[in-house]
Scaffold this motif. Sequence first.
Motif, PDB file in Angstrom:
ATOM      1  N   LEU A  40       0.855  -1.182   0.000  1.00 51.36           N
ATOM      2  CA  LEU A  40       0.000   0.000   0.000  1.00 51.36           C
ATOM      3  C   LEU A  40       0.889   1.230   0.000  1.00 51.36           C
ATOM      4  O   LEU A  40       1.756   1.371   0.850  1.00 51.36           O
ATOM      5  CB  LEU A  40      -0.895   0.024   1.248  1.00 51.36           C
ATOM      6  N   THR A  41       0.692   2.086  -0.971  1.00 53.64           N
ATOM      7  CA  THR A  41       1.480   3.316  -1.046  1.00 53.64           C
ATOM      8  C   THR A  41       0.547   4.508  -0.965  1.00 53.64           C
ATOM      9  O   THR A  41      -0.593   4.454  -1.432  1.00 53.64           O
ATOM     10  CB  THR A  41       2.301   3.379  -2.356  1.00 53.64           C
ATOM     11  N   GLU A  42       1.059   5.556  -0.392  1.00 49.94           N
ATOM     12  CA  GLU A  42       0.255   6.761  -0.207  1.00 49.94           C
ATOM     13  C   GLU A  42       0.061   7.462  -1.551  1.00 49.94           C
ATOM     14  O   GLU A  42       0.999   7.688  -2.291  1.00 49.94           O
ATOM     15  CB  GLU A  42       0.969   7.686   0.780  1.00 49.94           C
ATOM     16  N   LYS A  43      -1.192   7.777  -1.859  1.00 55.91           N
ATOM     17  CA  LYS A  43      -1.489   8.518  -3.090  1.00 55.91           C
ATOM     18  C   LYS A  43      -1.789   9.966  -2.727  1.00 55.91           C
ATOM     19  O   LYS A  43      -2.135  10.278  -1.592  1.00 55.91           O
ATOM     20  CB  LYS A  43      -2.659   7.880  -3.837  1.00 55.91           C
ATOM     21  N   GLU A  44      -1.660  10.834  -3.724  1.00 53.96           N
ATOM     22  CA  GLU A  44      -1.958  12.236  -3.500  1.00 53.96           C
ATOM     23  C   GLU A  44      -3.474  12.407  -3.400  1.00 53.96           C
ATOM     24  O   GLU A  44      -4.226  11.883  -4.218  1.00 53.96           O
ATOM     25  CB  GLU A  44      -1.424  13.079  -4.654  1.00 53.96           C
ATOM     26  N   LEU A  45      -3.908  13.118  -2.396  1.00 53.94           N
ATOM     27  CA  LEU A  45      -5.332  13.398  -2.230  1.00 53.94           C
ATOM     28  C   LEU A  45      -5.662  14.700  -2.964  1.00 53.94           C
ATOM     29  O   LEU A  45      -4.917  15.674  -2.877  1.00 53.94           O
ATOM     30  CB  LEU A  45      -5.694  13.510  -0.751  1.00 53.94           C
ATOM     31  N   THR A  46      -6.759  14.699  -3.701  1.00 56.31           N
ATOM     32  CA  THR A  46      -7.165  15.873  -4.475  1.00 56.31           C
ATOM     33  C   THR A  46      -8.633  16.184  -4.193  1.00 56.31           C
ATOM     34  O   THR A  46      -9.311  15.445  -3.487  1.00 56.31           O
ATOM     35  CB  THR A  46      -7.012  15.610  -5.993  1.00 56.31           C
ATOM     36  N   THR A  47      -9.117  17.240  -4.788  1.00 57.03           N
ATOM     37  CA  THR A  47     -10.535  17.559  -4.709  1.00 57.03           C
ATOM     38  C   THR A  47     -11.158  17.588  -6.097  1.00 57.03           C
ATOM     39  O   THR A  47     -12.308  17.985  -6.250  1.00 57.03           O
ATOM     40  CB  THR A  47     -10.774  18.935  -4.043  1.00 57.03           C
ATOM     41  N   GLY A  48     -10.426  17.147  -7.140  1.00 57.93           N
ATOM     42  CA  GLY A  48     -10.901  17.298  -8.503  1.00 57.93           C
ATOM     43  C   GLY A  48     -11.514  16.074  -9.152  1.00 57.93           C
ATOM     44  O   GLY A  48     -11.925  16.132 -10.292  1.00 57.93           O
ATOM     45  N   LYS A  49     -11.591  14.951  -8.454  1.00 58.08           N
ATOM     46  CA  LYS A  49     -12.115  13.729  -9.074  1.00 58.08           C
ATOM     47  C   LYS A  49     -13.627  13.719  -9.170  1.00 58.08           C
ATOM     48  O   LYS A  49     -14.194  13.195 -10.119  1.00 58.08           O
ATOM     49  CB  LYS A  49     -11.642  12.497  -8.312  1.00 58.08           C
ATOM     50  N   LEU A  50     -14.286  14.242  -8.188  1.00 59.32           N
ATOM     51  CA  LEU A  50     -15.750  14.216  -8.149  1.00 59.32           C
ATOM     52  C   LEU A  50     -16.312  15.545  -8.644  1.00 59.32           C
ATOM     53  O   LEU A  50     -15.778  16.610  -8.325  1.00 59.32           O
ATOM     54  CB  LEU A  50     -16.238  13.977  -6.714  1.00 59.32           C
ATOM     55  N   ALA A  51     -17.373  15.483  -9.406  1.00 58.68           N
ATOM     56  CA  ALA A  51     -18.043  16.708  -9.842  1.00 58.68           C
ATOM     57  C   ALA A  51     -18.584  17.411  -8.597  1.00 58.68           C
ATOM     58  O   ALA A  51     -19.073  16.771  -7.668  1.00 58.68           O
ATOM     59  CB  ALA A  51     -19.181  16.383 -10.797  1.00 58.68           C
ATOM     60  N   MET A  52     -18.466  18.727  -8.596  1.00 63.02           N
ATOM     61  CA  MET A  52     -18.899  19.458  -7.422  1.00 63.02           C
ATOM     62  C   MET A  52     -19.545  20.770  -7.835  1.00 63.02           C
ATOM     63  O   MET A  52     -19.100  21.420  -8.774  1.00 63.02           O
ATOM     64  CB  MET A  52     -17.685  19.762  -6.515  1.00 63.02           C
ATOM     65  N   GLU A  53     -20.579  21.102  -7.171  1.00 63.72           N
ATOM     66  CA  GLU A  53     -21.229  22.405  -7.335  1.00 63.72           C
ATOM     67  C   GLU A  53     -21.238  23.032  -5.968  1.00 63.72           C
ATOM     68  O   GLU A  53     -21.681  22.414  -4.989  1.00 63.72           O
ATOM     69  CB  GLU A  53     -22.663  22.217  -7.856  1.00 63.72           C
ATOM     70  N   ARG A  54     -20.742  24.235  -5.865  1.00 61.49           N
ATOM     71  CA  ARG A  54     -20.712  24.921  -4.579  1.00 61.49           C
ATOM     72  C   ARG A  54     -21.791  25.990  -4.562  1.00 61.49           C
ATOM     73  O   ARG A  54     -21.884  26.813  -5.458  1.00 61.49           O
ATOM     74  CB  ARG A  54     -19.341  25.546  -4.369  1.00 61.49           C
ATOM     75  N   ILE A  55     -22.620  25.956  -3.540  1.00 66.58           N
ATOM     76  CA  ILE A  55     -23.697  26.928  -3.402  1.00 66.58           C
ATOM     77  C   ILE A  55     -23.482  27.674  -2.097  1.00 66.58           C
ATOM     78  O   ILE A  55     -23.522  27.083  -1.021  1.00 66.58           O
ATOM     79  CB  ILE A  55     -25.076  26.215  -3.415  1.00 66.58           C
ATOM     80  N   ASN A  56     -23.258  28.952  -2.210  1.00 69.40           N
ATOM     81  CA  ASN A  56     -23.035  29.778  -1.002  1.00 69.40           C
ATOM     82  C   ASN A  56     -24.256  30.602  -0.694  1.00 69.40           C
ATOM     83  O   ASN A  56     -25.016  30.992  -1.505  1.00 69.40           O
ATOM     84  CB  ASN A  56     -21.825  30.700  -1.197  1.00 69.40           C
TER      85      ASN A  56
END
Length: 177
Positions: free
Chosen positions: A161-177
């Motif tokens: 098991l090797t550590e992978k880079e964590l990102t926020t770009g894999k899942l589609a996201m819509e931000r509502i403020n």
Amino acid sequence: METMKAIAKRKSSRVFKAQQITETELTTILQAANAAPVGMGQFESVKLTVIQNKALLEKIDEAVAALFAKTGTHPTYGAPTVILVSGAELKGPMSGVPYCNAAVIIENMAVAAADLGLGSCYLMGIIAAISIDMALCAELKVPQGFVPCSAIALGYATEELTEKELTTGKLAMERIN
């Protein structure tokens, strides 16, 4: 290990060594399962079945291979331990709750396994085969009124098991403020 590091190391392992996990490792994984957020705290609506019997694991593999020709001969990937998560069957708009409970329980176990340096794999293909085989359900001690929801394969992975880079770009996201 830090939580995010364990998450970064978690991956689906599909080749396992024959060596069984230790009782201490199993206990830690079961503690992680029991720490999962179960809908409305109804832990009595979930049943875990720890399967370490090689003949029974082979029977599960055979049932899946018979149902899905493309799966191959080892849908449990030769893991020495498989934990089946079953949930109380619900009807109507809440019918998905047992599967949601199973998902968070499985993820807790997968992250705990990574923290211990163990391989794991979320198993969904075996659920269809188990669900339609009442004799297999009985052998796996799935309670009356419960349905198999998901499972996890656990063991010592042949690949580190090797550590992978964590990102926020894999899942589609819509931000509502």
